[in-house]
Scaffold this active site. Sequence first.
Site, mmCIF file in Angstrom:
data_model
loop_
_atom_site.group_PDB
_atom_site.id
_atom_site.type_symbol
_atom_site.label_atom_id
_atom_site.label_comp_id
_atom_site.label_asym_id
_atom_site.label_seq_id
_atom_site.Cartn_x
_atom_site.Cartn_y
_atom_site.Cartn_z
ATOM 1 N N CYS A 245 -13.041 -11.031 -5.179
ATOM 2 C CA CYS A 245 -13.481 -9.676 -4.856
ATOM 3 C C CYS A 245 -14.675 -9.267 -5.708
ATOM 4 O O CYS A 245 -15.311 -8.256 -5.433
ATOM 5 C CB CYS A 245 -12.337 -8.686 -5.028
ATOM 6 S SG CYS A 245 -11.741 -8.520 -6.715
ATOM 7 N N GLU B 146 1.922 -14.795 0.606
ATOM 8 C CA GLU B 146 2.717 -15.876 1.195
ATOM 9 C C GLU B 146 1.920 -17.178 1.324
ATOM 10 O O GLU B 146 2.490 -18.230 1.605
ATOM 11 C CB GLU B 146 3.240 -15.456 2.577
ATOM 12 C CG GLU B 146 2.193 -15.254 3.649
ATOM 13 C CD GLU B 146 1.550 -13.876 3.643
ATOM 14 O OE1 GLU B 146 0.934 -13.521 4.663
ATOM 15 O OE2 GLU B 146 1.655 -13.169 2.619
ATOM 16 N N LYS C 44 5.531 -8.787 -4.987
ATOM 17 C CA LYS C 44 5.438 -9.393 -3.657
ATOM 18 C C LYS C 44 4.119 -10.148 -3.619
ATOM 19 O O LYS C 44 3.064 -9.586 -3.358
ATOM 20 C CB LYS C 44 5.472 -8.314 -2.566
ATOM 21 C CG LYS C 44 6.002 -8.797 -1.194
ATOM 22 C CD LYS C 44 5.222 -9.938 -0.576
ATOM 23 C CE LYS C 44 3.917 -9.481 0.008
ATOM 24 N NZ LYS C 44 3.183 -10.615 0.694
ATOM 25 N N PHE D 234 -4.030 -13.494 -2.158
ATOM 26 C CA PHE D 234 -3.992 -14.956 -2.244
ATOM 27 C C PHE D 234 -5.013 -15.523 -3.211
ATOM 28 O O PHE D 234 -4.848 -16.637 -3.704
ATOM 29 C CB PHE D 234 -4.206 -15.580 -0.858
ATOM 30 C CG PHE D 234 -5.632 -15.505 -0.352
ATOM 31 C CD1 PHE D 234 -6.580 -16.432 -0.754
ATOM 32 C CD2 PHE D 234 -6.013 -14.512 0.531
ATOM 33 C CE1 PHE D 234 -7.896 -16.362 -0.294
ATOM 34 C CE2 PHE D 234 -7.318 -14.434 0.997
ATOM 35 C CZ PHE D 234 -8.272 -15.358 0.581
#
Length: 503
Positions: A289, A184, A181, A157
């Site tokens: 990160c 979401e 993918k 995300f």
Amino acid sequence: MSAAVTTELKTIGHWIGGESIGGESGRKGPVYNPATGEQSGEVHFASVEEIDHAVATASAAHTAWRHWSLSKRAELFFRIYQLVDEHREDLARLLTAEHGKVLSDALGEVQRGIEVIEYVCGIPELLKGDYSEQASTGIDVYSIRQPLGVVAGITPFNFPAMVPMWMWAPAVACGNTFILKPSEKDPSASILTAELLKEAGLPDGVFNVVQGDKVAVDAILQHPGIAAVSFVGSTPIARYVYETGTKAGKRVQALGGAKNHMIVLPDADIDMAADAAVSAGYGSAGERCMAISVVVAVGDAADPLVGAIKERLPKVKVGDGLDPSSEMGPLVTREHRDKVASYLDSGPAQGATLVADGRDGAPDNGGFFLGVSLLDDVTPEMDAYRDEIFGPVLSVVRVPTYDAALRLVNQNPYGNGVALFTRDGGVARQFQFDVNVGMVGINVPIPVPVAYYSFGGWKSSLFGDRHIYGPEGIDFYTRTKAVTSRWPDPATSRVDLGFPQTR
């Protein structure tokens, strides 16, 4: 009495075979505007059957795509580069609307993704093999790189545009077809990306998007038609992705979490180090990160450094990412905000000193805001040190010597990024030699490599043997084939059962 005003929710579906399609599983998830806390959309979650459809579409497209010449692919990627560059602000505004990061940070994210697209515009050079003439008498040996087939990327995300570009750009340039993918939580950038690729001229089926949750992830990891999977996310999920994908016979690169340290030696420029700590610790609300989450203050550097950081914190403007005056936006969800804030209670309870509490003065409009926070006197046994907080909470660990600082970093289970601030070139050179971390900054707080190097950590920050993008990205998305060739005079042919000779 006036009627209530209802705002229609945006619906985000999949992109398969060059067109946007709605979901058929009947399962959906909410998408929020983190700056207001209000739901702005809903995203369809793919079923196993929809993953199968995406793989079949990508597999059918691969046959023709892998036959495109390198020159033709390069020409296409120059068009892709130009088109994405022209729409960088459109992408950035989607990121701000669904992730929450300030617009300037979102633009920076898109730029770092575009740089990887720019890098793979040189794909004819990047896919050059080797050639050895006369390796044996009358025999030539050469190597070629070929694509894997259908590959997939599962992305986080926190970088909804950049990390996918780090994957699909080299994968597609190498001749693979790709299934993305995305997270979401902020899925819209993936669909705009697909639309731009189609507009640039990428053949239908070469780039596909499936939205979803764990059902989609597991279907991707177990699908026999997918040759390789790239992943960026937390360490527990990275380990799961790696183990599940490799068990299914796939090539997997899974980049995990981090606990990035910034060591400040007594000889460092304290003001420069404090500026760097604030920038790297709180940029993008700490949801990077490569964010600095631990400042390691060595010896006499500690008190002036903590004072300099504390002095800068009230000046950081927290607010809606679309407000040009905002420097830090909200966190991505309410649940994540609350989890990050919990360290401001557990830290002091375990012995840390709460220097700045981000709950004080944060915008209180229903958005997922937490202000900049600072913990001092943190020790390695505390949760604030051991956990990847992934938010605007900076911890200060005090150590007496350089050796103690180095030992602290090397004993940490993560090994993503590290920074050293010093004026001593000899110490800096020894540090980069000794430290067990994949990306090292010398007076650079966030040492994300440029596009023609590769990004990735060591230890529990990486599962697999290839880093992402750059030369290692090209390696990951291709396999080599060695060809041994001879064109002899038929008159010299004979039967020889001996072991092949090279002399």
